[in-house]
Scaffold this motif. Structure first.
Motif, PDB file in Angstrom:
ATOM      1  N   MET A   1      15.511  15.676 -48.307  1.00  0.00           N
ATOM      2  CA  MET A   1      14.464  16.197 -49.199  1.00  0.00           C
ATOM      3  C   MET A   1      14.798  17.606 -49.681  1.00  0.00           C
ATOM      4  SD  MET A   1      10.357  16.309 -48.722  1.00  0.00           S
ATOM      5  CE  MET A   1      10.354  15.444 -47.210  1.00  0.00           C
ATOM      6  N   LEU A   2      15.322  18.442 -48.763  1.00  0.00           N
ATOM      7  CA  LEU A   2      15.674  19.817 -49.122  1.00  0.00           C
ATOM      8  C   LEU A   2      16.785  19.814 -50.169  1.00  0.00           C
ATOM      9  CD1 LEU A   2      15.272  22.870 -48.534  1.00  0.00           C
ATOM     10  CD2 LEU A   2      17.078  22.674 -46.832  1.00  0.00           C
ATOM     11  N   GLY A   3      17.719  18.882 -49.994  1.00  0.00           N
ATOM     12  CA  GLY A   3      18.840  18.782 -50.936  1.00  0.00           C
ATOM     13  C   GLY A   3      18.342  18.497 -52.341  1.00  0.00           C
ATOM     14  N   ASP A   4      17.393  17.534 -52.447  1.00  0.00           N
ATOM     15  CA  ASP A   4      16.834  17.176 -53.764  1.00  0.00           C
ATOM     16  C   ASP A   4      16.130  18.369 -54.389  1.00  0.00           C
ATOM     17  OD1 ASP A   4      17.748  14.633 -53.772  1.00  0.00           O
ATOM     18  OD2 ASP A   4      15.867  13.697 -53.121  1.00  0.00           O
ATOM     19  N   SER A   5      15.316  19.057 -53.573  1.00  0.00           N
ATOM     20  CA  SER A   5      14.541  20.203 -54.089  1.00  0.00           C
ATOM     21  C   SER A   5      15.473  21.288 -54.602  1.00  0.00           C
ATOM     22  CB  SER A   5      13.655  20.796 -53.000  1.00  0.00           C
ATOM     23  OG  SER A   5      12.893  19.809 -52.398  1.00  0.00           O
ATOM     24  N   LEU A   6      16.508  21.602 -53.809  1.00  0.00           N
ATOM     25  CA  LEU A   6      17.440  22.656 -54.222  1.00  0.00           C
ATOM     26  C   LEU A   6      18.232  22.237 -55.460  1.00  0.00           C
ATOM     27  CD1 LEU A   6      18.712  23.996 -50.771  1.00  0.00           C
ATOM     28  CD2 LEU A   6      16.973  24.975 -52.258  1.00  0.00           C
ATOM     29  N   LEU A   7      18.530  20.953 -55.537  1.00  0.00           N
ATOM     30  CA  LEU A   7      19.238  20.448 -56.719  1.00  0.00           C
ATOM     31  C   LEU A   7      18.375  20.641 -57.968  1.00  0.00           C
ATOM     32  CD1 LEU A   7      21.704  18.918 -57.867  1.00  0.00           C
ATOM     33  CD2 LEU A   7      20.474  16.796 -57.436  1.00  0.00           C
ATOM     34  N   ILE A   8      17.064  20.389 -57.821  1.00  0.00           N
ATOM     35  CA  ILE A   8      16.157  20.546 -58.961  1.00  0.00           C
ATOM     36  C   ILE A   8      16.073  22.019 -59.381  1.00  0.00           C
ATOM     37  CG2 ILE A   8      13.742  20.323 -59.718  1.00  0.00           C
ATOM     38  CD1 ILE A   8      13.673  17.782 -57.872  1.00  0.00           C
ATOM     39  N   VAL A   9      16.027  22.919 -58.385  1.00  0.00           N
ATOM     40  CA  VAL A   9      16.005  24.357 -58.693  1.00  0.00           C
ATOM     41  C   VAL A   9      17.282  24.721 -59.457  1.00  0.00           C
ATOM     42  CG1 VAL A   9      16.007  26.703 -57.733  1.00  0.00           C
ATOM     43  CG2 VAL A   9      14.543  24.960 -56.719  1.00  0.00           C
ATOM     44  N   PHE A  10      18.410  24.206 -58.976  1.00  0.00           N
ATOM     45  CA  PHE A  10      19.693  24.493 -59.614  1.00  0.00           C
ATOM     46  C   PHE A  10      19.710  23.959 -61.052  1.00  0.00           C
ATOM     47  CE2 PHE A  10      24.091  23.136 -60.555  1.00  0.00           C
ATOM     48  CZ  PHE A  10      24.698  24.382 -60.540  1.00  0.00           C
ATOM     49  N   ILE A  11      19.206  22.724 -61.216  1.00  0.00           N
ATOM     50  CA  ILE A  11      19.186  22.124 -62.560  1.00  0.00           C
ATOM     51  C   ILE A  11      18.329  22.979 -63.493  1.00  0.00           C
ATOM     52  CG2 ILE A  11      18.331  20.150 -63.921  1.00  0.00           C
ATOM     53  CD1 ILE A  11      19.117  18.370 -61.506  1.00  0.00           C
ATOM     54  N   SER A  12      17.186  23.444 -62.999  1.00  0.00           N
ATOM     55  CA  SER A  12      16.328  24.224 -63.902  1.00  0.00           C
ATOM     56  C   SER A  12      16.925  25.589 -64.218  1.00  0.00           C
ATOM     57  CB  SER A  12      14.897  24.329 -63.395  1.00  0.00           C
ATOM     58  OG  SER A  12      14.877  24.772 -62.116  1.00  0.00           O
ATOM     59  N   VAL A  13      17.681  26.176 -63.278  1.00  0.00           N
ATOM     60  CA  VAL A  13      18.364  27.450 -63.580  1.00  0.00           C
ATOM     61  C   VAL A  13      19.396  27.209 -64.684  1.00  0.00           C
ATOM     62  CG1 VAL A  13      19.932  29.222 -62.695  1.00  0.00           C
ATOM     63  CG2 VAL A  13      18.022  28.481 -61.300  1.00  0.00           C
ATOM     64  N   VAL A  14      20.173  26.139 -64.516  1.00  0.00           N
ATOM     65  CA  VAL A  14      21.222  25.840 -65.505  1.00  0.00           C
ATOM     66  C   VAL A  14      20.603  25.551 -66.873  1.00  0.00           C
ATOM     67  CG1 VAL A  14      23.050  24.204 -66.116  1.00  0.00           C
ATOM     68  CG2 VAL A  14      22.881  25.045 -63.788  1.00  0.00           C
ATOM     69  N   ILE A 146       9.056  21.112 -63.621  1.00  0.00           N
ATOM     70  CA  ILE A 146       8.194  21.903 -64.517  1.00  0.00           C
ATOM     71  C   ILE A 146       7.862  23.255 -63.875  1.00  0.00           C
ATOM     72  CG2 ILE A 146       5.879  22.031 -65.554  1.00  0.00           C
ATOM     73  CD1 ILE A 146       6.104  18.992 -66.071  1.00  0.00           C
ATOM     74  N   LEU A 147       7.517  23.225 -62.596  1.00  0.00           N
ATOM     75  CA  LEU A 147       7.194  24.483 -61.894  1.00  0.00           C
ATOM     76  C   LEU A 147       8.399  25.429 -61.883  1.00  0.00           C
ATOM     77  CD1 LEU A 147       5.113  23.396 -58.771  1.00  0.00           C
ATOM     78  CD2 LEU A 147       4.299  24.605 -60.778  1.00  0.00           C
ATOM     79  N   CYS A 148       9.573  24.872 -61.591  1.00  0.00           N
ATOM     80  CA  CYS A 148      10.797  25.692 -61.563  1.00  0.00           C
ATOM     81  C   CYS A 148      11.046  26.309 -62.928  1.00  0.00           C
ATOM     82  CB  CYS A 148      12.007  24.841 -61.181  1.00  0.00           C
ATOM     83  SG  CYS A 148      12.053  24.402 -59.468  1.00  0.00           S
ATOM     84  N   THR A 149      10.906  25.493 -63.960  1.00  0.00           N
ATOM     85  CA  THR A 149      11.163  25.990 -65.314  1.00  0.00           C
ATOM     86  C   THR A 149      10.178  27.095 -65.676  1.00  0.00           C
ATOM     87  OG1 THR A 149      11.981  23.823 -65.876  1.00  0.00           O
ATOM     88  CG2 THR A 149      11.477  25.264 -67.716  1.00  0.00           C
TER      89      THR A 149
END
Lengths: 184, 113
Positions: A1-14, A146-149
């Motif tokens: 789960m942590l991996g998915d969350s961090l991946l989403i954060v990374f995707i939104s940064v990119v 959406i939250l990350c963005t």
């Protein structure tokens, strides 16, 4: 789960960096945008100062009229500025809708995080989108994205100096405001 | 920020002069972001959950920023648009940062799937 969350954060940064990069290429570096932005910033500050000065004393009819004229001028400049930005907004919107579609299918039915709260009914459609079961503390990809963005995009804009100035934001205005006639 | 080093020093110095209001508002903006991340991590570790935690976050950050400007920096809140104008400064992005950090820490430490 942590991996998915961090991946989403990374995707939104990119994606936020990509969006800002595209906007820089299409809008921010153009002479027209820079000229308009400077004009809007200058006028917003001038108007704010004038309003403050007038607020302390009873303004005459003539002063109020002049203030209104300047406000209208600023609104028109703001509208022009939004129109310039619109071009890149469409391009970015188009790219990211396609990207979001792809990512949505990758994370289809996957619980990416557990929410520490139950979202309001209004947001449950997003936070539980495409997920099985009725546990509304399960978080879908799109909600976290959406939250990350929301968080990352604004901070990146501010860091890079692309965010609109406070004075200009306060004065409002935008593309969807009706054009004002400037009485000369 | 024209002179980040000077702003940084003044941000930590009590009763500093702020001739440019924008600089203090920038300090408020970034402090709120940092505070949001710290509170998000703390709430996630504890763990604090539910609407109570969200209300508590809003209360802490709003109060902290207003106390910082009016008590620590001794500035007149009215010059910055009043209590609510200051409370709104960077609120949405900081709130989103808080939620992201809170959700990630909470779900990685306390949730079992």
């Amino acid at each position: 789960m942590l991996g998915d969350s961090l991946l989403i954060v990374f995707i939104s940064v990119v994606t936020a960096l990509l969006a800002e990069g595209l906007t820089w290429l299409m809008v921010y570096r153009t002479e027209k945008y820079q000229k308009l932005k400077n004009e809007v910033d200058k006028q917003s500050k001038k108007l704010e100062k004038r309003k403050e000065a007038l607020g302390e004393s009873a303004a005459s009819k003539n002063q109020k009229r002049r203030l209104n004229l300047e406000e209208e001028k600023l609104k028109n400049h703001n509208r022009d500025l939004s129109a310039v930005r619109m071009k890149s907004m469409f391009a970015i919107g188009f790219c990211f809708t396609a990207l979001l579609g792809t990512l949505n299918s990758v994370f289809e039915g996957r619980i990416v995080a557990k929410l520490p709260f139950v979202p309001l009914g209004l947001f449950q459609g997003i936070s539980h989108r495409g997920l099985p079961g009725s546990d509304f503390t399960d978080c879908s990809f799109i909600f976290l994205y959406i939250l990350c963005t929301m968080s990352i995009r604004q901070n990146i804009q501010k860091l890079l100096g692309f965010a609109p100035s406070r004075a200009a934001a306060k004065q409002g205005g935008g593309l969807f405001q009706p054009p004002q006639a400037t009485n000369k | 920020m024209k002179n980040p080093q000077g702003v940084y020093e003044r941000a930590f110095t009590r009763n500093s002069p702020w001739p440019d209001k924008e600089e203090l508002l920038d300090v408020v903006y970034w402090s709120r972001q940092i505070l949001a991340i710290i509170i998000g991590v703390a709430f996630g570790i504890l763990p604090l959950a539910g609407i109570f935690a969200i209300v508590l976050y809003c209360g802490i950050t709003t109060l902290a920023m207003n106390v910082y400007v009016s008590e620590f920096q001794k500035q007149d809140l009215e010059e910055y648009g009043g209590f609510f104008e200051l409370a709104k400064e960077g609120f949405m992005s900081a709130f989103a940062s808080f939620l992201v950090v809170w959700i990630i820490v909470y779900s990685s430490m306390h949730a079992s799937l």
